[in-house]
Design an enzyme around this catalytic site. Structure first.
Site, PDB file in Angstrom:
ATOM      1  N   ASP A  48      16.964  19.178  57.181  1.00  0.00           N
ATOM      2  CA  ASP A  48      17.011  20.528  57.745  1.00  0.00           C
ATOM      3  C   ASP A  48      16.007  21.427  57.023  1.00  0.00           C
ATOM      4  O   ASP A  48      16.093  21.626  55.810  1.00  0.00           O
ATOM      5  CB  ASP A  48      18.425  21.104  57.576  1.00  0.00           C
ATOM      6  CG  ASP A  48      18.553  22.517  58.131  1.00  0.00           C
ATOM      7  OD1 ASP A  48      18.953  22.651  59.301  1.00  0.00           O
ATOM      8  OD2 ASP A  48      18.248  23.471  57.394  1.00  0.00           O
ATOM      9  N   TYR A  53      11.167  28.582  55.118  1.00  0.00           N
ATOM     10  CA  TYR A  53      11.238  27.822  53.873  1.00  0.00           C
ATOM     11  C   TYR A  53       9.842  27.469  53.348  1.00  0.00           C
ATOM     12  O   TYR A  53       9.686  27.094  52.186  1.00  0.00           O
ATOM     13  CB  TYR A  53      12.018  26.516  54.048  1.00  0.00           C
ATOM     14  CG  TYR A  53      13.458  26.669  54.466  1.00  0.00           C
ATOM     15  CD1 TYR A  53      14.086  27.923  54.521  1.00  0.00           C
ATOM     16  CD2 TYR A  53      14.211  25.552  54.822  1.00  0.00           C
ATOM     17  CE1 TYR A  53      15.405  28.043  54.918  1.00  0.00           C
ATOM     18  CE2 TYR A  53      15.533  25.663  55.204  1.00  0.00           C
ATOM     19  CZ  TYR A  53      16.121  26.911  55.269  1.00  0.00           C
ATOM     20  OH  TYR A  53      17.436  27.018  55.665  1.00  0.00           O
ATOM     21  N   LYS A  82      13.604  25.773  62.286  1.00  0.00           N
ATOM     22  CA  LYS A  82      14.093  27.054  62.801  1.00  0.00           C
ATOM     23  C   LYS A  82      12.951  28.054  62.983  1.00  0.00           C
ATOM     24  O   LYS A  82      12.005  28.070  62.191  1.00  0.00           O
ATOM     25  CB  LYS A  82      15.133  27.651  61.844  1.00  0.00           C
ATOM     26  CG  LYS A  82      16.216  26.683  61.415  1.00  0.00           C
ATOM     27  CD  LYS A  82      17.169  27.308  60.425  1.00  0.00           C
ATOM     28  CE  LYS A  82      18.029  26.259  59.746  1.00  0.00           C
ATOM     29  NZ  LYS A  82      17.315  25.481  58.728  1.00  0.00           N
ATOM     30  N   HIS A 114      16.612  31.285  63.907  1.00  0.00           N
ATOM     31  CA  HIS A 114      17.139  31.373  62.550  1.00  0.00           C
ATOM     32  C   HIS A 114      18.022  32.599  62.323  1.00  0.00           C
ATOM     33  O   HIS A 114      18.944  32.572  61.507  1.00  0.00           O
ATOM     34  CB  HIS A 114      15.969  31.395  61.559  1.00  0.00           C
ATOM     35  CG  HIS A 114      16.326  30.926  60.186  1.00  0.00           C
ATOM     36  ND1 HIS A 114      15.401  30.456  59.296  1.00  0.00           N
ATOM     37  CD2 HIS A 114      17.514  30.843  59.536  1.00  0.00           C
ATOM     38  CE1 HIS A 114      15.996  30.108  58.166  1.00  0.00           C
ATOM     39  NE2 HIS A 114      17.281  30.344  58.290  1.00  0.00           N
TER      40      HIS A 114
END
Length: 288
Positions: A48, A53, A82, A114
């Protein structure tokens, strides 16, 4: 897709592993390679990530390098990413294409919105509903084209979910939210069950705070397990998929050992009694 171990059946007909590796804060090609290698060795088959990120490219590269080493192919892993809040609305298509490019994939198994708001806009901005509606329509297009095998949302409240379910052409496959004994999300879970949406947990350890909770530690001691394993098992025994994250290979391995023990009814009840609505992560409740 070959056998991925214990999984949940999504409303798309696809199976999603019950345990996936969360990769928030995982940075750097060497560390990413090491952690992904440890995860594949431990049996993880789901990963994930997210645009925010900033590690999609590194995870994609690590998987391309490591899958052959482990005798696996692309079809053997389930990859989630996301849409960044900055790409909500008119920029959604570019954001979706960017994630595919960064990961180096022809398709993503699950792609989520997200956050219900838009980066740079106030949570009370009346344009937030319009923006996420436009984003969802874009995800539906990518789903129709086969580029996203399943689509869903993250950090949506009951209100956001009800709004989406009234207008969507494709019912979301997954809702990913913060979930742990202090935040049981009963109303959201009931809505998901009623609507055929898989409820998935992130931050099962309460950003680490719950590892030192006296009740969690007492249950862990009685079971001969780590507090993290107890917290993750608590979710799994309620059929909630989890996404433990760690940058330490030993912890990655420990967090995968969740199917060779069960919590008793009394231990489950003691943990569930901790519910007080406490959030340790983002709070989407103010987003209109």
């Amino acid at each position: 897709m070959t056998d991925q171990g214990p999984s949940v059946l999504l409303n798309t007909g696809a199976h999603m592993p019950l345990v996936g590796l969360g990769t928030y804060r995982l940075q750097g090609p060497e560390d990413t390679y090491q952690v992904v290698d440890a995860a594949l060795t431990a049996g993880y088959r789901a990963f994930d990530t997210a645009a925010v990120y900033r590690n999609e490219a590194e995870i994609g590269q690590a998987l391309r390098s490591l899958l052959p080493k482990h005798g696996l192919s692309r079809a053997d892993v389930f990859i989630t990413s996301k849409l960044s809040p900055k790409d909500q609305g008119t920029k959604a298509r570019d954001g979706c294409l960017r994630s595919l490019e960064q990961l180096g994939l022809d398709y993503i198994d699950l792609f989520l919105i997200h956050w219900p708001g838009t980066q740079g806009r106030d949570v009370r901005d009346k344009r937030n509903p319009e923006n996420r509606s436009q984003s969802w329509a874009t995800l539906e297009d990518f789903h129709k084209e086969g580029k996203f095998k399943a689509i869903g949302v993250s950090n949506y409240t009951v209100k956001h979910m009800q709004e989406l379910l009234k207008s969507c052409r494709v019912v979301p496959a997954v809702l990913q939210v913060e979930f742990h004994p202090r935040l049981a999300q009963k109303e959201l879970r009931a809505l998901c069950e009623e609507s055929g949406v898989c409820f998935q947990a992130y931050s099962s350890l309460g950003t680490g705070v719950l590892l030192t909770d006296p009740v969690v530690q007492a249950v862990a001691q009685r079971c001969g397990r780590t507090p993290a394993q107890v917290l993750l098992r608590w979710a799994l025994q309620q059929n909630v998929p989890v996404l433990p994250k760690s940058a330490q290979p030993m912890r990655v391995q420990q967090n995968s050992c969740l199917f060779d023990f069960e919590l008793s009814e009394s231990d489950m009840a003691r943990l569930s009694a901790l519910d007080c609505g406490e959030k340790f992560c983002w709070d989407p409740s103010l987003v209109v």
